[in-house]
Design an enzyme around this catalytic site. Sequence first.
Site, PDB file in Angstrom:
ATOM      1  N   PHE A 156       4.560 -27.802  24.942  1.00 52.18           N
ATOM      2  CA  PHE A 156       5.840 -27.828  25.638  1.00 52.18           C
ATOM      3  C   PHE A 156       6.665 -26.634  25.147  1.00 52.18           C
ATOM      4  CE2 PHE A 156       4.358 -32.227  25.452  1.00 52.18           C
ATOM      5  CZ  PHE A 156       4.436 -32.598  26.792  1.00 52.18           C
ATOM      6  N   CYS A 267       4.080 -21.667  34.442  1.00 48.59           N
ATOM      7  CA  CYS A 267       3.888 -23.119  34.343  1.00 48.59           C
ATOM      8  C   CYS A 267       4.304 -23.890  35.590  1.00 48.59           C
ATOM      9  CB  CYS A 267       4.647 -23.659  33.128  1.00 48.59           C
ATOM     10  SG  CYS A 267       4.001 -23.076  31.548  1.00 48.59           S
TER      11      CYS A 267
END
Length: 442
Positions: A156, A267
């Site tokens: 993340f 992403c």
Amino acid sequence: MKICIIGAGYVGLVTGTCFSELGYDVVCVDHNPEIVKELNNGKIPIYEPGLEEMVKKNASDGRLTFTTNIYKAIQSSLFIFIAVGTPSAEDNSADLSYVFNAAEQIGTYLNSYSIIVNKSTVPIGTAERVMGIVRHTLNKRDLCELDFDIVSNPEFLREGKAIKDFLNPDRIIIGSDNPKAANHMKKLYEPITRNGHPLLVMDIPSAELTKYAANAMLATRISFINEIAGISDAFGADIQMVQEGIGLDHRIGQSFLSPGIGYGGSCFPKDVKSLIKTASDKNIPTPILESVEKVNHRQRKKLFEMIVDQFGESNLSKLKFAVWGLAFKPETDDIREAPSIEIIRLLIRHGAEVHASDPIANHKVRKVFDDDKIKYFQDPYSAISGTEALIICTEWPQFQQADLERIKKLLKMPIIFDGRNIYNPKEMKEAGFIYRCIGRKA
């Protein structure tokens, strides 16, 4: 507790460097000898604030090494992280060829118990396929009894804030079906979790889905506020006031509610597409995610539509435009799926000339456009000189603090198209600018 990282790209390099910063011995493996050579010389192939200094420090201290020798790296490590790219395939699924190639190499060289950790962003079911490849390759070596575990540990990491996100995470996700492997992972992350950062252990499919669900949710918020900004424009409301009004609701919050010209990067675009494709393969409808993607594609053309409205489509071939900001966001040189690329492409297609300027991404855009209609400037003010209007695509801090009087003097016309709402519309109007932004009014 030695760690092998397969893949010295963005995720692999940040992960390996941060683990070495925590005191672990880390070896990063990459198949590209030029990248390995540069890393061993202290040069990193990406821009990430603070990363180069951290790489040099830990390499100098002997905790971080780079190599093309995957055989030695695998055989000397308890943890083997797969951190290779998973780009979009033609059908919008995640291309897992690099992941599966890494799995085959692990099976080829593994000689003792190891924990194979999937750090790459992969769809549900990938860990099971990796396990099958490793087991099949071991069986061909007559090592049927060699034990190993597969763990899903999604990243993340926000570009521009990756070191902070690794060392001070909102959460660490561990997907494991074996308590032994989960406990090893807990111990590995103990230098971080002892500071109060939560670690969640769950089954592997849930861990794989969590990564996609998180990115899809953030992308949804961006497309949502951009759609509301369109309504704001139509009725003369101010999207910033709306944003503040809904953001103060603790159930909603302010994050990812800034209107603009859409999301980009490595992403969100590919992960939303991949999640839609994964669901489609199981005949699960995804109308919300499909709408998120459609809104984002539409939003990228918003500034171009404003430009056409201001000058007329047929007149663009006579004009020059300055574009400030090429990277998809500040503090990175990543131009993948950057809205600026589509805007520049539309301008050039219509015959306009472009003066482009970005603090660090100029060199990457040069590789995209082989066209004499675009020129590059390191100094943003030089880019403006002699152009009809300024287009802002990335909210770099230096652009937010720019000298407006200087901008006005350099432009042929005092016109700014702002895709990131970095200035106050009323102040711009008072300063004599024609200022067109997203969902705001003067």
